[in-house]
Write an enzyme that holds these catalytic residues in place. Structure first.
Site, PDB file in Angstrom:
ATOM      1  N   THR A  65       6.017  10.299  -6.020  1.00  0.00           N
ATOM      2  CA  THR A  65       5.237   9.360  -6.837  1.00  0.00           C
ATOM      3  C   THR A  65       3.898   9.964  -7.271  1.00  0.00           C
ATOM      4  OG1 THR A  65       3.947   7.312  -6.643  1.00  0.00           O
ATOM      5  CG2 THR A  65       4.504   8.378  -4.602  1.00  0.00           C
ATOM      6  N   ASP A  66       3.381   9.475  -8.384  1.00  0.00           N
ATOM      7  CA  ASP A  66       2.043   9.912  -8.838  1.00  0.00           C
ATOM      8  C   ASP A  66       0.952   9.482  -7.860  1.00  0.00           C
ATOM      9  OD1 ASP A  66       2.065   7.165  -9.379  1.00  0.00           O
ATOM     10  OD2 ASP A  66       1.545   7.365 -11.495  1.00  0.00           O
ATOM     11  N   GLU A  67       1.276   8.541  -6.952  1.00  0.00           N
ATOM     12  CA  GLU A  67       0.241   8.045  -6.035  1.00  0.00           C
ATOM     13  C   GLU A  67      -0.206   9.106  -5.039  1.00  0.00           C
ATOM     14  OE1 GLU A  67       0.494   4.061  -4.735  1.00  0.00           O
ATOM     15  OE2 GLU A  67       1.765   3.456  -6.407  1.00  0.00           O
ATOM     16  N   TYR A 127       1.293   3.971   2.145  1.00  0.00           N
ATOM     17  CA  TYR A 127       2.490   4.280   1.347  1.00  0.00           C
ATOM     18  C   TYR A 127       2.348   5.673   0.733  1.00  0.00           C
ATOM     19  CZ  TYR A 127       5.259   4.632  -2.918  1.00  0.00           C
ATOM     20  OH  TYR A 127       6.081   5.108  -3.920  1.00  0.00           O
ATOM     21  N   LYS A 164       4.456   9.231   1.448  1.00  0.00           N
ATOM     22  CA  LYS A 164       5.199   9.916   0.381  1.00  0.00           C
ATOM     23  C   LYS A 164       4.719  11.363   0.256  1.00  0.00           C
ATOM     24  CE  LYS A 164       7.891   8.506  -2.007  1.00  0.00           C
ATOM     25  NZ  LYS A 164       9.375   8.467  -1.810  1.00  0.00           N
ATOM     26  N   HIS A 201      -8.004   0.187  -3.441  1.00  0.00           N
ATOM     27  CA  HIS A 201      -7.205   0.115  -4.671  1.00  0.00           C
ATOM     28  C   HIS A 201      -7.457   1.334  -5.567  1.00  0.00           C
ATOM     29  CE1 HIS A 201      -5.697  -2.923  -7.951  1.00  0.00           C
ATOM     30  NE2 HIS A 201      -5.056  -1.764  -7.998  1.00  0.00           N
TER      31      HIS A 201
HETATM   32  P1  NAD Z   1      12.748  -0.321  -3.671  1.00  0.00           P
HETATM   33  O1  NAD Z   1      11.884  -0.856  -2.589  1.00  0.00           O
HETATM   34  O2  NAD Z   1      13.143  -1.207  -4.791  1.00  0.00           O
HETATM   35  O3  NAD Z   1      14.102   0.252  -3.044  1.00  0.00           O
HETATM   36  C1  NAD Z   1      14.115   1.017  -1.870  1.00  0.00           C
HETATM   37  C2  NAD Z   1      15.546   1.065  -1.342  1.00  0.00           C
HETATM   38  O4  NAD Z   1      15.554   1.910  -0.177  1.00  0.00           O
HETATM   39  C3  NAD Z   1      16.084  -0.294  -0.913  1.00  0.00           C
HETATM   40  O5  NAD Z   1      17.405  -0.462  -1.382  1.00  0.00           O
HETATM   41  C4  NAD Z   1      16.063  -0.234   0.621  1.00  0.00           C
HETATM   42  O6  NAD Z   1      17.064  -1.028   1.236  1.00  0.00           O
HETATM   43  C5  NAD Z   1      16.302   1.253   0.854  1.00  0.00           C
HETATM   44  N1  NAD Z   1      15.806   1.688   2.159  1.00  0.00           N
HETATM   45  C6  NAD Z   1      14.576   1.467   2.697  1.00  0.00           C
HETATM   46  N2  NAD Z   1      14.507   2.008   3.925  1.00  0.00           N
HETATM   47  C7  NAD Z   1      15.707   2.613   4.169  1.00  0.00           C
HETATM   48  C8  NAD Z   1      16.237   3.344   5.261  1.00  0.00           C
HETATM   49  N3  NAD Z   1      15.502   3.566   6.364  1.00  0.00           N
HETATM   50  N4  NAD Z   1      17.486   3.809   5.160  1.00  0.00           N
HETATM   51  C9  NAD Z   1      18.239   3.581   4.053  1.00  0.00           C
HETATM   52  N5  NAD Z   1      17.793   2.869   2.999  1.00  0.00           N
HETATM   53  C10 NAD Z   1      16.541   2.396   3.064  1.00  0.00           C
HETATM   54  O7  NAD Z   1      11.984   0.982  -4.184  1.00  0.00           O
HETATM   55  P2  NAD Z   1      11.924   1.616  -5.661  1.00  0.00           P
HETATM   56  O8  NAD Z   1      10.830   1.018  -6.419  1.00  0.00           O
HETATM   57  O9  NAD Z   1      13.293   1.646  -6.213  1.00  0.00           O
HETATM   58  O10 NAD Z   1      11.473   3.103  -5.296  1.00  0.00           O
HETATM   59  C11 NAD Z   1      12.437   4.076  -5.018  1.00  0.00           C
HETATM   60  C12 NAD Z   1      11.763   5.419  -4.824  1.00  0.00           C
HETATM   61  O11 NAD Z   1      11.043   5.777  -5.985  1.00  0.00           O
HETATM   62  C13 NAD Z   1      10.766   5.458  -3.663  1.00  0.00           C
HETATM   63  O12 NAD Z   1      10.918   6.691  -3.006  1.00  0.00           O
HETATM   64  C14 NAD Z   1       9.422   5.369  -4.353  1.00  0.00           C
HETATM   65  O13 NAD Z   1       8.456   6.020  -3.574  1.00  0.00           O
HETATM   66  C15 NAD Z   1       9.701   6.100  -5.639  1.00  0.00           C
HETATM   67  N6  NAD Z   1       8.880   5.741  -6.790  1.00  0.00           N
HETATM   68  C16 NAD Z   1       8.787   4.435  -7.158  1.00  0.00           C
HETATM   69  C17 NAD Z   1       8.039   4.086  -8.288  1.00  0.00           C
HETATM   70  C18 NAD Z   1       7.952   2.660  -8.770  1.00  0.00           C
HETATM   71  O14 NAD Z   1       7.175   2.374  -9.693  1.00  0.00           O
HETATM   72  N7  NAD Z   1       8.719   1.727  -8.225  1.00  0.00           N
HETATM   73  C19 NAD Z   1       7.376   5.090  -9.021  1.00  0.00           C
HETATM   74  C20 NAD Z   1       7.501   6.411  -8.598  1.00  0.00           C
HETATM   75  C21 NAD Z   1       8.257   6.730  -7.486  1.00  0.00           C
HETATM   76  P1  TYD Z   2       2.135  -2.445  -8.021  1.00  0.00           P
HETATM   77  O1  TYD Z   2       3.271  -2.943  -8.849  1.00  0.00           O
HETATM   78  O2  TYD Z   2       2.020  -2.905  -6.614  1.00  0.00           O
HETATM   79  O3  TYD Z   2       2.218  -0.845  -8.090  1.00  0.00           O
HETATM   80  P2  TYD Z   2       1.199   0.271  -7.499  1.00  0.00           P
HETATM   81  O4  TYD Z   2       0.168  -0.368  -6.685  1.00  0.00           O
HETATM   82  O5  TYD Z   2       2.127   1.083  -6.687  1.00  0.00           O
HETATM   83  O6  TYD Z   2       0.646   0.956  -8.698  1.00  0.00           O
HETATM   84  O7  TYD Z   2       0.772  -2.777  -8.747  1.00  0.00           O
HETATM   85  C1  TYD Z   2       0.491  -2.343 -10.061  1.00  0.00           C
HETATM   86  C2  TYD Z   2      -0.948  -2.716 -10.371  1.00  0.00           C
HETATM   87  O8  TYD Z   2      -1.066  -4.140 -10.367  1.00  0.00           O
HETATM   88  C3  TYD Z   2      -1.919  -2.212  -9.324  1.00  0.00           C
HETATM   89  O9  TYD Z   2      -3.145  -1.831  -9.951  1.00  0.00           O
HETATM   90  C4  TYD Z   2      -2.143  -3.419  -8.433  1.00  0.00           C
HETATM   91  C5  TYD Z   2      -2.029  -4.581  -9.397  1.00  0.00           C
HETATM   92  N1  TYD Z   2      -1.533  -5.842  -8.790  1.00  0.00           N
HETATM   93  C6  TYD Z   2      -2.253  -7.026  -8.970  1.00  0.00           C
HETATM   94  O10 TYD Z   2      -3.306  -7.044  -9.624  1.00  0.00           O
HETATM   95  N2  TYD Z   2      -1.757  -8.165  -8.393  1.00  0.00           N
HETATM   96  C7  TYD Z   2      -0.626  -8.178  -7.666  1.00  0.00           C
HETATM   97  O11 TYD Z   2      -0.234  -9.261  -7.146  1.00  0.00           O
HETATM   98  C8  TYD Z   2       0.114  -6.961  -7.502  1.00  0.00           C
HETATM   99  C9  TYD Z   2       1.384  -6.919  -6.713  1.00  0.00           C
HETATM  100  C10 TYD Z   2      -0.372  -5.815  -8.095  1.00  0.00           C
END
Ligand code: NAD
Ligand code: TYD
Length: 339
Positions: free
Chosen positions: A124-126, A148, A152, A274
């Site tokens: 992730t970019d985080e 988190y 990562k 944040h």
């Molecule tokens: P999500 O929370 O929607 O899904 C995570 C999945 O992993 C779920 O199905 C959960 O059951 C499974 N899981 C969790 N713990 C587990 C374990 N111990 N064993 C097996 N399965 C397990 O997450 P997401 O948003 O789809 O993110 C997926 C990946 O992408 C993550 O690695 C996250 O760091 C990365 N990512 C997410 C974003 C975003 O904006 N959502 C952006 C960049 C990278």
């Molecule tokens: P989020 O979807 O949790 O992604 P991330 O924190 O991983 O970037 O949040 C996106 C942005 O929205 C982040 O700046 C936090 C903000 N946010 C709120 O303002 N209110 C909320 O209830 C949530 C969940 C996020």
């Protein structure tokens, strides 16, 4: 690469990735391992669970003997599984250390022992932390600022060490914030959207001027697929758009799309630590041939419609565990206020 082992495909990005891979290649076979945590749901996979090319196993990526058995014969592992929500990592980091670090370690060890030909770690970019101005390329120092992001970063450092030490062909992607269908409703865009549908308040952390650059999940999946096939072993690839938008803008777009009033917006206490802004330089993955195909405005509009039309998927989540989490994360914020 025909035999893929994909973790976390009952979640948001993993399920969209499996859909993308199945549509792209008729001959692929995919073994899915997912623990079905609160964020992982069978319903999310219902359109591909019966596909003969898919095998789903319910289980934990930290379970070494199960993982070792399942990776036998795999051409590649794509580790998507994670504990993924920043606010939950602040409330309880232990599960993040376990799944994101220990789980990745278990997968790397199994891949090394089985001699798997490719290991893609979805990151992730985080991991770069908050970027006040400019952009971060892949050589930028890591500065994760919440549990988190820190787990990562730990996971990808471990993955890289397996390339350097054991020559395991690891590639890493660092994606920007995703949005799109099947995103769990704790994340900002689906939370704001489903609350607006229900005419409930939209909790904006602090002043809402924080910025994310948003990417449609299917653009992210296309980038992951490209890096899986064409990325150079040992390398890291940022995947992000130029669609930077402040949170307040996002909230206003969602309210406008649903024809809901601005007085649903509530500024609430900010998230501790944040991150104000992320901004990826994605020229490296673009040089491989990747381009985002959706603008934020059209992608967001389509996503809002998807949540309007798919209450069957998210409505049942709103009660039970999610209701308890919502109370824990938001009740004090609403009363504490922020400005
Ligand atoms: P999500 O929370 O929607 O899904 C995570 C999945 O992993 C779920 O199905 C959960 O059951 C499974 N899981 C969790 N713990 C587990 C374990 N111990 N064993 C097996 N399965 C397990 O997450 P997401 O948003 O789809 O993110 C997926 C990946 O992408 C993550 O690695 C996250 O760091 C990365 N990512 C997410 C974003 C975003 O904006 N959502 C952006 C960049 C990278
Ligand atoms: P989020 O979807 O949790 O992604 P991330 O924190 O991983 O970037 O949040 C996106 C942005 O929205 C982040 O700046 C936090 C903000 N946010 C709120 O303002 N209110 C909320 O209830 C949530 C969940 C996020």
């Amino acid at each position: 690469m025909k035999r893929l082992f994909v973790t976390g495909a009952a979640g948001f990005i993993g399920s969209n990735l499996v859909r993308h891979l199945l549509a792209d290649d008729r001959d692929v076979s995919i073994t899915i391992l997912d623990k079905l945590t609160y964020a992982g749901r069978r319903e999310t996979m219902r359109d591909f669970l019966d596909d003969p090319r898919v095998r789903f196993v319910e289980g934990d990526i930290c379970d070494a003997s199960l993982v070792e058995e399942l990776v036998q014969g795999a051409d590649a592992i794509v580790n998507v599984a994670a504990e993924s929500h920043v606010d939950r990592s602040i409330l309880g980091p232990a599960a993040f250390v376990q799944t994101n670090i220990v789980g990745t370690f278990v997968l790397l060890e199994a891949a090394r022992k089985a001699g798997v030909g490719r290991f893609l770690q979805v990151s992730t970019d985080e991991v770069y932390g908050s970027i006040a101005s400019g952009t971060t390329d892949e050589s930028f120092p890591l500065d994760p600022r919440n549990p988190y992001a820190a787990t990562k970063a730990g996971a990808e450092l471990l993955a890289r060490s397996y390339f350097t030490t054991y020559k395991l062909p690891v590639v890493i992607t660092r994606g920007a914030n995703n949005y799109g269908p099947f995103q769990f409703i704790e994340k900002a865009i689906p939370l704001f959207t489903t609350n607006a549908i229900d005419r409930q308040p939209l909790p904006v952390y602090g002043d809402g001027r924080q910025e994310r650059h948003w990417m449609h999940v299917l653009d992210h999946c296309a980038g992951i697929d490209l890096v899986l096939r064409e990325g150079i072993a040992g390398e890291i690839y940022n995947i992000g758009t130029d669609d930077h938008r402040p949170n307040m803008y996002v909230v206003e777009q969602i309210l406008a799309a649903l024809d809901r009033p601005r007085d649903l917006i509530r500024h609430v206490s900010d998230r501790p630590g944040h991150d104000i802004r992320y901004s990826l330089d994605s020229s490296k993955v673009r040089a491989l041939g990747w381009e985002p195909t959706r603008s934020f405005e059209s992608g967001l509009e389509a996503t809002v419609r998807w949540y309007e039309e798919n209450e069957w998927w998210w409505r049942p989540i709103k009660s039970g565990e999610y209701a308890r989490y919502y109370e824990q994360n938001y009740a004090w914020r609403a009363t504490a206020g922020s400005r």
